[in-house]
Design a protein around this motif. Structure first.
Motif, short mmCIF file in Angstrom:
data_model
loop_
_atom_site.label_atom_id
_atom_site.label_comp_id
_atom_site.label_asym_id
_atom_site.label_seq_id
_atom_site.Cartn_x
_atom_site.Cartn_y
_atom_site.Cartn_z
N THR A 128 0.83 -1.20 0.00
CA THR A 128 0.00 0.00 0.00
C THR A 128 0.87 1.26 0.00
OG1 THR A 128 -1.74 -1.17 1.19
CG2 THR A 128 -1.81 1.22 1.25
N TRP A 129 1.85 1.28 0.89
CA TRP A 129 2.82 2.38 0.96
C TRP A 129 4.20 1.83 0.63
CZ3 TRP A 129 2.47 6.65 5.21
CH2 TRP A 129 1.22 7.29 5.14
N ALA A 130 5.07 2.71 0.13
CA ALA A 130 6.44 2.31 -0.17
C ALA A 130 7.39 3.48 0.07
CB ALA A 130 6.57 1.84 -1.62
N ALA A 131 8.60 3.15 0.50
CA ALA A 131 9.68 4.13 0.62
C ALA A 131 10.91 3.55 -0.06
CB ALA A 131 9.98 4.46 2.08
N ILE A 132 11.54 4.37 -0.87
CA ILE A 132 12.71 3.95 -1.64
C ILE A 132 13.84 4.94 -1.40
CG2 ILE A 132 13.64 3.57 -3.96
CD1 ILE A 132 10.76 2.86 -4.83
N GLY A 133 14.97 4.43 -0.94
CA GLY A 133 16.19 5.22 -0.88
C GLY A 133 17.00 4.92 -2.12
N ILE A 134 17.42 5.94 -2.84
CA ILE A 134 18.07 5.73 -4.13
C ILE A 134 19.29 6.63 -4.26
CG2 ILE A 134 16.58 7.40 -5.32
CD1 ILE A 134 16.66 5.45 -7.76
N ALA A 135 20.33 6.09 -4.90
CA ALA A 135 21.63 6.77 -4.97
C ALA A 135 21.64 7.81 -6.09
CB ALA A 135 22.74 5.74 -5.18
N THR A 136 20.99 8.92 -5.82
CA THR A 136 21.00 10.05 -6.75
C THR A 136 20.37 11.25 -6.06
OG1 THR A 136 20.60 10.69 -9.05
CG2 THR A 136 18.76 9.69 -7.86
N ALA A 137 20.46 12.39 -6.73
CA ALA A 137 19.80 13.59 -6.20
C ALA A 137 18.29 13.50 -6.42
CB ALA A 137 20.35 14.83 -6.90
N ILE A 138 17.53 13.99 -5.46
CA ILE A 138 16.06 14.01 -5.56
C ILE A 138 15.65 15.45 -5.77
CG2 ILE A 138 13.90 13.30 -4.50
CD1 ILE A 138 15.93 11.02 -4.90
N ALA A 139 15.21 15.76 -6.99
CA ALA A 139 14.83 17.14 -7.31
C ALA A 139 13.70 17.11 -8.34
CB ALA A 139 16.03 17.92 -7.84
N GLY A 140 12.48 17.00 -7.86
CA GLY A 140 11.34 16.94 -8.75
C GLY A 140 10.89 15.52 -9.03
N ASP A 141 9.94 15.37 -9.92
CA ASP A 141 9.32 14.07 -10.20
C ASP A 141 10.27 13.11 -10.89
OD1 ASP A 141 6.87 12.28 -10.60
OD2 ASP A 141 7.51 12.61 -12.67
N PHE A 142 11.08 13.62 -11.82
CA PHE A 142 11.92 12.74 -12.63
C PHE A 142 13.20 12.39 -11.88
CE2 PHE A 142 15.10 11.89 -15.98
CZ PHE A 142 14.46 10.83 -16.61
N ILE A 143 13.49 11.09 -11.81
CA ILE A 143 14.66 10.59 -11.11
C ILE A 143 15.59 9.93 -12.12
CG2 ILE A 143 15.50 8.99 -9.34
CD1 ILE A 143 13.83 11.23 -8.17
N LYS A 144 16.84 10.32 -12.12
CA LYS A 144 17.86 9.68 -12.96
C LYS A 144 19.06 9.38 -12.09
CE LYS A 144 20.34 10.05 -17.36
NZ LYS A 144 21.54 9.36 -16.83
#
Length: 330
Positions: free
Chosen positions: A61-77
């Motif tokens: 139902t809910w999720a949390a993701i830690g990801i190795a990049t900068a978080i700035a807006g909807d698009f993640i690369k």
């Protein structure tokens, strides 16, 4: 409040090489169903997540993701891998009611208050002050940096604000003439030389290559794993010089971070490289370099440093992020 409507909860820690998944199935349950997948085996995070979830027959139902990049807006690369995605699209694809995406080292920082003493190896310094900032960094596929800033007063229940930044991409700062020469060599290839260009798995290879040039030795192009293994085994002098120089440079970077944050609450080291060095790291130039800071040497000598040896601690951090989100929405 148990926030039953937020379960099952999906947790993920996405690095440049591996992605680690887990679940919290019901309120009060432990983290379970941990599984590691190799990022390169999947075209994207959605496909990797489906590979994890489908055999379990669970719809989170809910999720949390830690990801190795900068978080700035909807698009993640991702910085050190090819995955890219829209947060809103991923939330829809996975049929989630809530999706929280944070930096992977922000997630690791959130895990620090949950770690037991047996999950830490102390490397020098004095005692932790539980009411002062905490610094965190770690070398793996990249160089992650974060920290915790106290939001409580002494005597109050601890509350922490995690930092979300990209400190691994600050400019590398050489300490001595030898490191000046290493910087000169790397600048020919990269132009801007970030700390991550040296303090990471690829950084170990860059460092080996530069030292081979300085020593007029052939570059055998070993992998980062080979460099550390041969250094610890004592079978390669150049590998040992590489790892010792890496540890010294990490000491400089750690000291800069600790001074910047006023981290009298301690410096914590995660990532995939240092915990695998074991006693070699404790006896390396790291701590000596950490304390070599001129007028602030005594200040840093009092700051304790710890190597994190817990298994997948960032998953605990993503769980903490969801707890905090549920509390804010209550």
């Amino acid at each position: 409040m148990l926030f039953a409507h937020t379960y099952p909860r999906l947790l993920a820690d996405v690095g440049g090489t591996n992605v680690r998944f887990a679940l919290i199935r019901t309120p009060g349950a432990r983290i379970s169903d941990e599984r590691n997948l190799v990022c390169a085996d999947y075209p994207g995070l959605f496909e990797a997540t489906k590979t994890y979830l489908d055999p379990l027959g669970v719809q989170p139902t809910w999720a949390a993701i830690g990801i190795a990049t900068a978080i700035a807006g909807d698009f993640i690369k991702m910085t050190n891998h090819g995955w890219a995605f829209s947060q809103a699209e991923l939330k829809t694809q996975l049929a989630l009611r809530e999706l929280s995406i944070i930096n992977d080292f922000t997630a690791l920082a959130l895990s620090l208050p949950t770690l037991d003493d047996v999950e830490l190896v102390k490397v020098g310094g004095g005692e932790r002050n539980p009411d002062l900032p905490i610094a965190l960094l770690g070398a793996g596929t990249g160089l992650g940096v974060s920290g915790l800033i106290p939001a409580h007063q002494p005597g109050e229940a601890p509350r922490w604000i995690p930092l979300q930044g990209e400190g691994g991409h600050v400019s590398f700062s050489p300490f001595n003439d030898k490191e000046d020469e290493i910087l000169r060599i790397l600048r020919r290839e990269f132009g801007h030389v970030s700390a991550e260009r040296l303090l990471s798995g690829p950084g170990l290879q860059n460092l080996y290559k530069a030292l081979a040039e300085l020593n007029s030795q052939p570059n055998e192009n070993p992998s980062a794993a080979d460099i550390t293994q041969r250094a610890v085994a004592g079978t390669c002098t150049l590998c040992r010089e590489t790892v010792d120089t890496f540890c010294a440079m990490l000491g400089s970077a750690s000291a800069n971070l600790a001074i910047t944050l006023g981290a009298r609450g301690g410096l914590y080291i995660g990532g995939g490289i240092v915990p695998r060095l074991g006693d070699y790291f404790a006896n390396s130039p790291f701590r000596r370099r950490f304390e070599q800071k001129g007028r602030f040497s005594n200040y840093l000598a009092a700051v304790p440093s710890f190597v994190i040896v817990a298994k997948n601690p960032a998953l605990r951090g993503t769980a903490a992020a969801l707890d905090a989100l549920a509390t804010r929405q209550a």
